[in-house]
Motif scaffolding. Structure first.
Motif, short mmCIF file in Angstrom:
data_model
loop_
_atom_site.label_atom_id
_atom_site.label_comp_id
_atom_site.label_asym_id
_atom_site.label_seq_id
_atom_site.Cartn_x
_atom_site.Cartn_y
_atom_site.Cartn_z
N LYS A 190 5.69 16.52 -5.89
CA LYS A 190 6.51 17.73 -6.06
C LYS A 190 7.79 17.44 -6.83
N ILE A 191 8.38 16.28 -6.57
CA ILE A 191 9.67 15.95 -7.18
C ILE A 191 9.53 15.30 -8.56
N THR A 192 8.52 14.44 -8.73
CA THR A 192 8.38 13.70 -9.99
C THR A 192 7.31 14.26 -10.93
N GLY A 193 6.37 15.04 -10.39
CA GLY A 193 5.30 15.56 -11.23
C GLY A 193 4.14 14.61 -11.40
N THR A 194 4.15 13.50 -10.68
CA THR A 194 3.05 12.54 -10.72
C THR A 194 2.83 11.97 -9.32
N LEU A 195 1.85 11.08 -9.19
CA LEU A 195 1.56 10.46 -7.90
C LEU A 195 2.11 9.04 -7.86
N PRO A 196 2.46 8.54 -6.67
CA PRO A 196 3.01 7.18 -6.59
C PRO A 196 2.07 6.11 -7.14
N SER A 197 0.77 6.30 -6.96
CA SER A 197 -0.20 5.31 -7.45
C SER A 197 -0.18 5.22 -8.98
N TYR A 198 -0.05 6.37 -9.65
CA TYR A 198 0.01 6.38 -11.12
C TYR A 198 1.34 5.81 -11.62
N TYR A 199 2.39 6.07 -10.88
CA TYR A 199 3.71 5.54 -11.25
C TYR A 199 3.71 4.02 -11.16
N ILE A 200 3.16 3.49 -10.08
CA ILE A 200 3.08 2.04 -9.90
C ILE A 200 2.22 1.42 -11.00
N LYS A 201 1.12 2.07 -11.32
CA LYS A 201 0.24 1.59 -12.38
C LYS A 201 0.97 1.56 -13.72
N ALA A 202 1.77 2.59 -13.99
CA ALA A 202 2.52 2.66 -15.25
C ALA A 202 3.57 1.55 -15.30
N THR A 209 0.85 -1.19 0.00
CA THR A 209 0.00 0.00 0.00
C THR A 209 0.89 1.25 0.00
N ILE A 210 0.30 2.38 -0.38
CA ILE A 210 1.04 3.64 -0.38
C ILE A 210 1.51 3.97 1.04
N ALA A 211 0.66 3.68 2.01
CA ALA A 211 1.02 3.95 3.41
C ALA A 211 2.21 3.10 3.84
N ALA A 212 2.24 1.85 3.41
CA ALA A 212 3.35 0.95 3.77
C ALA A 212 4.65 1.40 3.11
N ILE A 213 4.56 1.83 1.85
CA ILE A 213 5.75 2.32 1.15
C ILE A 213 6.27 3.58 1.83
N ALA A 214 5.35 4.46 2.19
CA ALA A 214 5.72 5.70 2.88
C ALA A 214 6.47 5.39 4.18
N ASP A 215 5.96 4.42 4.91
CA ASP A 215 6.58 4.04 6.19
C ASP A 215 7.97 3.42 5.96
#
Length: 208
Positions: free
Chosen positions: A194-206, A172-178
């Motif tokens: 802020k750093i990549t210009g996208t969200l982690p969920s969209y990056y994982i999906k890609a 999960t995003i929370a687990a990755i964050a931790d």
């Protein structure tokens, strides 16, 4: 009859306002949907670009860095503090400077930036140095403040880790964050965006 006409006019006015309000809400709703769709497309596009970049192994150029930056002034005993540009040749002969450069290099190589609750104060204590001096050193070395430096280390790390490790993508995003030192998913997501210009969920999906 007068009362009847008055009531009808009142109802007509209310209906007009109701129709106008519904029309405004509908237009606003359509605008928000289009704006969100545009933002989602931007996130998906940036996530795809990020996912297609080749894996980058961290490279540390300690000697190159140490001869190209300006060391923050270390106050000498019995003399007032002063900020001076140290000549490049003097950097290698500065014991405190060289020790801190090595400690920062080890901090990055060992992924110590993934530890939770790292602050400028705690790291300066670990490095056995002054908080202000470490802050200035990071600013000179990396061209950013300590908070930006820490966030970029963590986000760059997880970008490469997600790309090379399929198991982490299932977390999960929370687990990755931790895992990478953030206290909650929101602060991780904001830093990632802020750093990549996208969200982690969209990056994982890609990546998937």
């Amino acid at each position: 009859m007068k009362e009847k006409v008055s009531v009808i006019e009142k109802l007509n006015n209310q209906n007009t306002w109701l129709i106008a309000s519904l029309l405004f809400i509908s237009i606003l709703f359509i605008f928000i949907i289009r704006k969100n769709r545009k933002k989602i497309k931007e996130y998906e596009k940036q996530a795809k670009v990020l996912s297609e970049k080749p894996l980058v192994a961290p490279v540390y150029h300690q000697e190159e860095i140490s001869t190209e930056i300006i060391a923050p002034a270390i106050p000498e005993e019995n003399t007032p503090e002063r900020k001076e540009k140290a000549p490049k040749n003097d950097l290698s002969s500065n014991p405190k400077f060289k020790i801190l450069i090595e400690k920062i290099s080890q901090f990055e190589k060992t992924n110590s930036f993934l530890n939770k609750n790292i602050t400028l104060d705690s790291l300066s204590k670990d490095f056995d140095t002054n908080r202000d001096y470490l802050s200035k050193l990071v600013n000179e070395l990396k061209g950013k403040n300590f908070s930006q430096y820490l966030n970029e280390l963590r986000i760059n790390y997880i970008v490469e880790e997600l790309k090379s490790n399929e198991k982490i993508r299932k977390h999960t995003i929370a687990a990755i964050a931790d895992d990478i030192g953030y206290n909650n998913a929101e602060s991780f997501t904001n830093a990632f965006k802020k750093i990549t210009g996208t969200l982690p969920s969209y990056y994982i999906k890609a990546l998937n």
